[in-house]
Design a protein around this motif. Sequence first.
Motif, short mmCIF file in Angstrom:
data_model
loop_
_atom_site.label_atom_id
_atom_site.label_comp_id
_atom_site.label_asym_id
_atom_site.label_seq_id
_atom_site.Cartn_x
_atom_site.Cartn_y
_atom_site.Cartn_z
N ASP A 1 45.12 13.41 -8.47
CA ASP A 1 43.81 13.02 -9.01
C ASP A 1 43.91 11.72 -9.80
O ASP A 1 43.04 10.84 -9.70
CB ASP A 1 43.26 14.14 -9.91
N ALA A 2 44.98 11.59 -10.57
CA ALA A 2 45.19 10.36 -11.35
C ALA A 2 45.39 9.17 -10.42
O ALA A 2 44.88 8.07 -10.70
CB ALA A 2 46.40 10.53 -12.28
N MET A 3 46.08 9.36 -9.31
CA MET A 3 46.27 8.27 -8.34
C MET A 3 44.93 7.80 -7.78
O MET A 3 44.71 6.60 -7.59
CB MET A 3 47.19 8.71 -7.21
N LEU A 4 44.05 8.74 -7.50
CA LEU A 4 42.72 8.37 -7.00
C LEU A 4 41.95 7.56 -8.04
O LEU A 4 41.29 6.57 -7.70
CB LEU A 4 41.93 9.63 -6.61
N LEU A 5 42.07 7.96 -9.30
CA LEU A 5 41.40 7.20 -10.36
C LEU A 5 42.02 5.81 -10.53
O LEU A 5 41.32 4.83 -10.77
CB LEU A 5 41.45 7.98 -11.68
N MET A 6 43.35 5.73 -10.36
CA MET A 6 44.02 4.43 -10.44
C MET A 6 43.53 3.52 -9.32
O MET A 6 43.37 2.31 -9.52
CB MET A 6 45.54 4.59 -10.36
N ALA A 7 43.32 4.10 -8.14
CA ALA A 7 42.82 3.31 -7.01
C ALA A 7 41.43 2.76 -7.29
O ALA A 7 41.03 1.75 -6.72
CB ALA A 7 42.81 4.17 -5.74
N GLU A 8 40.71 3.41 -8.19
CA GLU A 8 39.38 2.94 -8.57
C GLU A 8 39.43 1.95 -9.73
O GLU A 8 38.41 1.46 -10.19
CB GLU A 8 38.49 4.13 -8.93
N GLY A 9 40.64 1.67 -10.25
CA GLY A 9 40.81 0.66 -11.29
C GLY A 9 41.02 1.18 -12.70
O GLY A 9 41.09 0.40 -13.64
N TYR A 10 41.11 2.50 -12.88
CA TYR A 10 41.33 3.05 -14.21
C TYR A 10 42.78 2.86 -14.63
O TYR A 10 43.69 2.91 -13.81
CB TYR A 10 41.00 4.54 -14.25
N THR A 11 43.01 2.67 -15.93
CA THR A 11 44.36 2.58 -16.48
C THR A 11 44.85 3.99 -16.81
O THR A 11 44.05 4.94 -16.86
CB THR A 11 44.38 1.74 -17.77
N CYS A 12 46.14 4.13 -17.05
CA CYS A 12 46.70 5.43 -17.42
C CYS A 12 46.06 5.94 -18.71
O CYS A 12 45.80 7.14 -18.84
CB CYS A 12 48.22 5.34 -17.59
N LYS A 13 45.80 5.05 -19.63
CA LYS A 13 45.19 5.46 -20.90
C LYS A 13 43.78 6.02 -20.66
O LYS A 13 43.42 7.07 -21.19
CB LYS A 13 45.15 4.28 -21.86
N GLU A 14 42.99 5.33 -19.83
CA GLU A 14 41.63 5.79 -19.52
C GLU A 14 41.65 7.12 -18.77
O GLU A 14 40.85 8.01 -19.04
CB GLU A 14 40.89 4.73 -18.71
N ILE A 15 42.60 7.25 -17.85
CA ILE A 15 42.73 8.49 -17.10
C ILE A 15 43.11 9.62 -18.05
O ILE A 15 42.57 10.73 -17.97
CB ILE A 15 43.76 8.34 -15.96
N GLY A 16 44.05 9.34 -18.95
CA GLY A 16 44.46 10.33 -19.94
C GLY A 16 43.29 10.80 -20.78
O GLY A 16 43.15 12.00 -21.06
N GLU A 17 42.43 9.88 -21.17
CA GLU A 17 41.25 10.26 -21.95
C GLU A 17 40.32 11.14 -21.14
O GLU A 17 39.77 12.11 -21.65
CB GLU A 17 40.52 9.00 -22.43
N LYS A 18 40.15 10.82 -19.85
CA LYS A 18 39.28 11.62 -18.98
C LYS A 18 39.85 13.03 -18.76
O LYS A 18 39.10 14.00 -18.71
CB LYS A 18 39.13 10.96 -17.60
N LEU A 19 41.18 13.11 -18.62
CA LEU A 19 41.81 14.39 -18.29
C LEU A 19 42.37 15.12 -19.51
O LEU A 19 42.97 16.18 -19.37
CB LEU A 19 42.93 14.17 -17.25
N GLY A 20 42.21 14.53 -20.68
CA GLY A 20 42.68 15.17 -21.90
C GLY A 20 44.20 15.20 -22.02
O GLY A 20 44.78 16.22 -22.40
N ALA A 21 44.84 14.08 -21.68
CA ALA A 21 46.31 14.01 -21.73
C ALA A 21 46.71 12.62 -22.23
O ALA A 21 45.91 11.69 -22.25
CB ALA A 21 46.90 14.26 -20.35
#
Length: 181
Positions: free
Chosen positions: A130-150
């Motif tokens: 799921d994080a890889m899909l978000l990265m493909a959309e341009g999100y950073t690890c920090k932004e993904i972490g905020e979305k996923l609570g990690a």
Amino acid sequence: MKLTKEQQARVEENLGLVYKVLGDKLGGQAAVGCHTREDLFQIGCIGLCKAVATDKGGTFSTYAYKLIWHEICDALNYANCRRVEIVQEEPYAEKPAESVDKLAELRLDMFSVIGRARQAAPPSTVRGLDAMLLMAEGYTCKEIGEKLGASDNLVTAWVSKARKFLKDRPQSAAVMEAYAA
């Protein structure tokens, strides 16, 4: 920021701290993203200068180490965000239709491969996919972490685990390699 002669001497005495940060945090990597190791050294030196200019006493090496690392992280984050902005600003009309079609097809392949892999993956790997899909959309690890609570470090670990999982699956390895290129 202008340093006094004493501060300049202190910077020169502590240049080894920049090498230590690079060695500890990056190991033997020659480059990170668009920055070479020499670029990162120069950026780290800016952090060292800031540490010397703002030092209020205490253990200087600990304080400087953190400022050097934060300066490097800020530069890497800025470069990553700037890269995403540039990619988003590029109009598709100027690209040959053939390359746009190929990119769209490759992206669809990647999404379908990840979708099929999700069904066979353990839960922690699914989070990485799921994080890889978000990265493909341009999100950073920090932004993904905020979305996923990690934390962003946990997101990086999930993605690493998901990439290994995909590499071990022959049907997905070719698509993922093509997408990375």
